[in-house]
Design a protein around this motif. Structure first.
Motif, PDB file in Angstrom:
ATOM      1  N   GLY A  13       0.844  -1.192   0.000  1.00 17.89           N
ATOM      2  CA  GLY A  13       0.000   0.000   0.000  1.00 17.89           C
ATOM      3  C   GLY A  13       0.881   1.244   0.000  1.00 17.89           C
ATOM      4  N   GLU A  14       0.284   2.374   0.384  1.00 13.09           N
ATOM      5  CA  GLU A  14       1.043   3.634   0.332  1.00 13.09           C
ATOM      6  C   GLU A  14       1.788   3.841   1.636  1.00 13.09           C
ATOM      7  N   VAL A  15       2.879   3.109   1.793  1.00 14.40           N
ATOM      8  CA  VAL A  15       3.627   3.204   3.043  1.00 14.40           C
ATOM      9  C   VAL A  15       4.562   4.399   3.034  1.00 14.40           C
ATOM     10  N   GLU A  40       5.886  18.701   0.002  1.00 14.42           N
ATOM     11  CA  GLU A  40       5.292  17.384   0.246  1.00 14.42           C
ATOM     12  C   GLU A  40       5.781  16.751   1.538  1.00 14.42           C
ATOM     13  N   ASP A  41       6.931  17.229   2.017  1.00 18.83           N
ATOM     14  CA  ASP A  41       7.520  16.610   3.212  1.00 18.83           C
ATOM     15  C   ASP A  41       7.327  17.458   4.471  1.00 18.83           C
ATOM     16  N   LEU A  42       6.618  18.581   4.357  1.00 21.29           N
ATOM     17  CA  LEU A  42       6.504  19.480   5.515  1.00 21.29           C
ATOM     18  C   LEU A  42       6.047  18.756   6.779  1.00 21.29           C
ATOM     19  N   ARG A  84       1.585   6.568  11.714  1.00 20.46           N
ATOM     20  CA  ARG A  84       0.367   7.366  11.810  1.00 20.46           C
ATOM     21  C   ARG A  84       0.176   8.248  10.572  1.00 20.46           C
ATOM     22  N   ARG A  85       1.244   8.486   9.839  1.00 28.20           N
ATOM     23  CA  ARG A  85       1.142   9.397   8.694  1.00 28.20           C
ATOM     24  C   ARG A  85       0.151   8.836   7.669  1.00 28.20           C
ATOM     25  N   PRO A  86      -0.864   9.611   7.303  1.00 29.70           N
ATOM     26  CA  PRO A  86      -1.821   9.083   6.319  1.00 29.70           C
ATOM     27  C   PRO A  86      -1.190   8.976   4.932  1.00 29.70           C
ATOM     28  N   PRO A  87      -1.795   8.166   4.052  1.00 31.74           N
ATOM     29  CA  PRO A  87      -1.291   8.102   2.675  1.00 31.74           C
ATOM     30  C   PRO A  87      -1.449   9.461   2.003  1.00 31.74           C
ATOM     31  N   PRO A  88      -0.683   9.727   0.935  1.00 30.38           N
ATOM     32  CA  PRO A  88      -0.632  11.072   0.342  1.00 30.38           C
ATOM     33  C   PRO A  88      -1.996  11.725   0.121  1.00 30.38           C
ATOM     34  N   GLY A  89      -2.954  10.975  -0.436  1.00 30.08           N
ATOM     35  CA  GLY A  89      -4.255  11.561  -0.751  1.00 30.08           C
ATOM     36  C   GLY A  89      -5.022  12.014   0.481  1.00 30.08           C
ATOM     37  N   SER A 125      -3.448  19.216   3.579  1.00 25.26           N
ATOM     38  CA  SER A 125      -2.454  19.945   2.809  1.00 25.26           C
ATOM     39  C   SER A 125      -1.530  20.727   3.720  1.00 25.26           C
ATOM     40  N   ALA A 126      -0.261  20.472   3.547  1.00 21.67           N
ATOM     41  CA  ALA A 126       0.706  21.205   4.354  1.00 21.67           C
ATOM     42  C   ALA A 126       1.091  22.501   3.661  1.00 21.67           C
TER      43      ALA A 126
END
Ligand code: SF4
Lengths: 143, 171
Positions: A114-116, B67-69, B111-116, B120-121
């Motif tokens: 998945g999107e890890v 994207e990394d903020l 805990r970081r959610p997937p990109p989508g 928005s940072a």
């Protein structure tokens, strides 16, 4: 964990070769070892070339094991130590040492996870994914 | 392949001491396992040289700051992870209980959610409608939740030392 029967390993390798490119096939969880003549009676198969940026750590065959990490992550070192203690045969790659094309290949290989975002990422037989240094799960899967 | 930036022996204790001092000032603690923390500090230095910002050592970075903020150390996920697991994802920071040996911690879930699914940072969160007229906008530090009412967010969060770009418009 019991090793897959030789016939199954050969089929898996062939399937991987058909579906994926040669270098990527290895990373996606196909076996990197060409079956020896006494293993099964399937057709001769050429072992996919292991890209030079993938490190092979020889050990006991517990399926195909790929460890994706970063040089900056101490948990990745702990995972390598654990795999070493378990004498597992595995391949590892540090994503932060790769160029864009190489990174893209690895990202395809870990799609199963998945999107890890976190590392270490352990992909076993191209289908089981363990993210983070989860010692108990790693021991259960590979011990 | 690409090389790994060099980190000198003097850089590691210098950053370690700064992070330790800032953590204690803000009520946070570094992991007492010095050898382990040394590895993480080295990783933070490598990432700073590589990307120009202190991206999390144990996460995949895009290499583009916008994207990394959320994973610039200290990341947006540190405080909830300290609360729930007693350590951040990398275990650079630990809670009071872990420091005091009352609680054990190890590798924790990401805990970081997937990109989508990430907030928005880049664009600050649209401020909630205030129930009364505000003289100043209210800014919230995304890392520690510190709130302040002023025209612009502060350059550095006085609590967790996150930089200005980690603030969002709250009200
Ligand atoms: S605070 Fe966040 S970014 Fe910093 S080391 Fe911990 S998990 Fe990584």
């Amino acid at each position: 964990m019991t090793a897959a029967p030789p016939g199954a390993r050969v089929s898996r390798l062939i399937l991987c070769l058909l579906v994926l490119g040669a270098g990527l096939a290895l990373l996606a969880g196909c076996t990197g070892t060409a079956p020896s003549p006494e293993q099964g009676s399937g057709p001769a198969v050429t072992t996919p070339a292991v890209p030079s940026w993938v490190v092979h750590v020889p050990g006991n065959d517990r399926g195909s094991v790929l460890l994706v990490g970063r040089t900056t992550c101490p948990w990745c070192l702990k995972t390598k130590e654990l795999l070493g203690n378990l004498t597992v045969d595995y391949y590892w790659v540090d994503l932060d040492t790769l160029d864009n094309a190489e990174t893209a290949e690895v990202m395809k290989a870990i799609r199963v996870c998945g999107e890890v975002s976190g590392v270490p990422i352990l992909v076993i037989d191209g289908e089981q994914c363990i993210v983070g240094f989860q010692e108990a799960r790693i021991r259960e899967a590979l011990g | 392949m690409t090389g790994v930036p060099e980190v000198t022996e003097t850089e590691i204790p210098a950053l370690h001491d700064r992070l330790d001092r800032e953590a204690e000032e803000g009520g946070y603690h570094l992991n007492p396992d010095e050898e382990f923390v040394r590895g993480l500090v080295r990783g933070l230095l490598v990432n700073t040289k590589r990307y120009g910002y202190m991206s999390c050592p144990c996460r995949l970075a895009a290499g583009r700051k916008e994207e990394d903020l959320d994973i610039i150390c200290p990341c947006d996920y540190r405080d909830p992870d300290l609360e729930e697991y007693g350590a951040c994802y990398c275990a650079l920071y630990v809670s009071d209980d872990v420091l005091a040996g009352k609680k054990k911690t190890g590798s924790i879930p990401e805990r970081r959610p997937p990109p989508g699914a990430r907030v928005s940072a880049v664009t600050p969160a649209a401020g909630a409608a205030a129930p009364f007229a505000l003289t100043y906008p209210v800014w919230r530090c995304r890392v520690c939740g510190y709130l302040c009412a002023r025209d612009e967010p502060p350059g550095v969060c006085p609590v967790c030392k996150a930089k200005k770009d980690r603030f969002e418009r709250f009200l």
